[in-house]
Design a protein around this motif. Structure first.
Motif, PDB file in Angstrom:
ATOM      1  N   GLY A 197     -35.753  14.888  29.060  1.00  0.00           N
ATOM      2  CA  GLY A 197     -37.193  14.767  29.241  1.00  0.00           C
ATOM      3  C   GLY A 197     -37.931  14.681  27.914  1.00  0.00           C
ATOM      4  O   GLY A 197     -37.433  15.103  26.876  1.00  0.00           O
ATOM      5  N   GLY A 198     -39.142  14.114  27.963  1.00  0.00           N
ATOM      6  CA  GLY A 198     -39.953  14.039  26.752  1.00  0.00           C
ATOM      7  C   GLY A 198     -40.386  12.627  26.433  1.00  0.00           C
ATOM      8  O   GLY A 198     -40.359  11.734  27.287  1.00  0.00           O
ATOM      9  N   ALA A 199     -40.785  12.425  25.186  1.00  0.00           N
ATOM     10  CA  ALA A 199     -41.306  11.127  24.757  1.00  0.00           C
ATOM     11  C   ALA A 199     -40.245  10.036  24.904  1.00  0.00           C
ATOM     12  O   ALA A 199     -39.052  10.278  24.736  1.00  0.00           O
ATOM     13  CB  ALA A 199     -41.774  11.204  23.306  1.00  0.00           C
ATOM     14  N   SER A 200     -40.718   8.826  25.197  1.00  0.00           N
ATOM     15  CA  SER A 200     -39.815   7.693  25.412  1.00  0.00           C
ATOM     16  C   SER A 200     -39.530   6.966  24.102  1.00  0.00           C
ATOM     17  O   SER A 200     -40.439   6.713  23.309  1.00  0.00           O
ATOM     18  CB  SER A 200     -40.433   6.706  26.409  1.00  0.00           C
ATOM     19  N   GLN A 204     -33.758   8.082  23.612  1.00  0.00           N
ATOM     20  CA  GLN A 204     -33.827   8.651  24.954  1.00  0.00           C
ATOM     21  C   GLN A 204     -33.256   7.681  25.987  1.00  0.00           C
ATOM     22  O   GLN A 204     -32.515   8.077  26.895  1.00  0.00           O
ATOM     23  CB  GLN A 204     -35.271   8.999  25.318  1.00  0.00           C
ATOM     24  N   LYS A 266     -34.512  23.149  22.270  1.00  0.00           N
ATOM     25  CA  LYS A 266     -34.770  21.816  21.719  1.00  0.00           C
ATOM     26  C   LYS A 266     -34.654  21.785  20.200  1.00  0.00           C
ATOM     27  O   LYS A 266     -34.443  20.721  19.613  1.00  0.00           O
ATOM     28  CB  LYS A 266     -36.153  21.329  22.163  1.00  0.00           C
TER      29      LYS A 266
END
Length: 375
Positions: A197-200, A204, A266
């Motif tokens: 999950g998180g920024a693209s 990722q 993280k």
């Protein structure tokens, strides 16, 4: 509750200085107390109101920590290692969903369980770091070192244990191999899902691509864990997740718990991806040994299909992880890029240690595993 945790921390420090409990401590009874605690209603409240309900568990942890981790140059006491890693696993497994009774998750956010986990992890991880030359890694050219390691680990040398698998593993030994490895094989890549999950960005996207292949692109019949379960069923083994938990050596549990730690924090993102890069690179050579054993034993395709699938897919995954994950992350985080090397080196060391322990379990087995009839 916070004051209770603080007081416990202070007591732990004094226990480390003065504890002299012998190696014959009843770790089994202490683990049973942990299981009881996990099933309590309002665990944190109970611990605050009735502190004695954790006495046996905490005494065992106080005894086990110095026995296991007193000296990074020593292997430590096996019983203490096993107890501590089983405690960590029982807490860490709550990060995953097992499609069981929902009440089993009522204490997943418990501050007390968090304290127990952190108490063990802090000492254990310091001990693990003592096995690695961290200063040397910090001085490496990260990109070049990763490329060099990739070339070396694609085809590692054939060790005595690898030769044993290829030439001497018998049918019952193969059943033991599947049973022990099932602790991870039946929930494969579950921990990896925690980092997605998180920024693209391109990194990722590649990680999701790797995970999707592990998960059969959303088709249960193609999921890697399904192939593992088919192998087990063909060999008349229990296909229930964690069905052979008690067979797992502490070294395997440590490998699993190490990955739980890296995926849940993280700040360890670079370390985890360094470790995953190694895992995907070396995978085909490991699975080739298992496949050769299965073929020598004239086992059916159902009994070995998982290995063939992994050899094909991990040959791609290793290169993807190097080119599209590890190297881009090293470029994005130049000051911390050495952590990718640390993760790679730790995964190699901890994984080899686990593999050696599994081989020893197989060699030392004195009785066949029960035959589970196919329904």
């Amino acid at each position: 509750m916070f004051s209770v945790i603080s007081n416990r921390d202070m007591r732990t420090k004094s226990e480390k200085r003065g504890s002299s409990i012998g190696e014959n401590f009843d770790f089994v009874a202490a683990e049973k107390q942990l299981i009881e605690l996990l099933n309590l209603e309002n665990l944190d409240q109970q611990v605050t109101q009735v502190p004695d309900c954790t006495r046996e568990l905490e005494a065992a942890i106080s005894a086990a920590i110095p026995l296991a981790y007193a000296d990074p140059s020593e292997s430590g006491d096996d019983a203490a290692h096993r107890f501590l890693q089983r405690v960590l696993y029982r807490i860490n497994r709550l990060n995953l969903f097992w499609y069981d009774d929902l009440s089993h998750y009522k204490n997943e956010r418990s501050l007390y369980l968090q304290w127990v986990r952190d108490r063990i992890e802090s000492v254990w991880q310091a001990w693990e770091l003592g096995q690695i030359d961290v200063k040397s890694l910090q001085q490496q050219n990260v990109a070049q070192t990763l490329r060099d390691w990739y070339e070396a680990d694609l085809n590692p040398p054939v060790t005595e244990n690898r030769r044993f698998l290829r030439e001497n593993l018998d049918r019952e030994g193969y059943r033991w191999l599947l049973a022990i490895a099932s602790l991870d094989g039946l929930v494969e890549a579950s921990r990896m899902s925690r980092i997605l999950g998180g920024a693209s960005n391109e990194v990722q996207a590649m990680l999701i691509r790797v995970l999707m292949e592990e998960y059969g692109n959303g088709r249960l019949a193609r999921k890697h864990s399904t192939f593992f379960a088919k192998m087990m069923a063909e060999m008349n083994l229990n296909t229930k997740a964690e069905g052979y938990f008690d067979l797992a050596p502490w070294q395997l549990l440590a490998s699993i718990n190490h990955n739980f730690l890296l995926t849940e924090c993280k700040r360890h993102f670079l370390r985890y991806n360094g470790g995953l890069t190694y895992f995907e690179i070396v995978g085909p050579s490991i699975y080739t040994d298992y496949l050769m054993a299965a073929q020598r034993l004239n086992l059916s395709e159902e009994s070995s299909g998982y290995w063939e699938l992994h050899i094909r897919e991990d040959e791609r995954h290793g290169l993807w992880m190097l080119q599209d994950v590890a190297l881009p992350l090293a470029e994005q985080y130049p000051d911390n890029a050495w952590e990718i090397l640390l993760g790679y080196a730790q995964e190699k060391y901890i994984g080899d240690r686990a593999g050696n322990a599994i081989i020893q379990c197989i060699k030392q087995a004195t009785a066949p595993l029960p035959q589970i009839s196919l329904a």
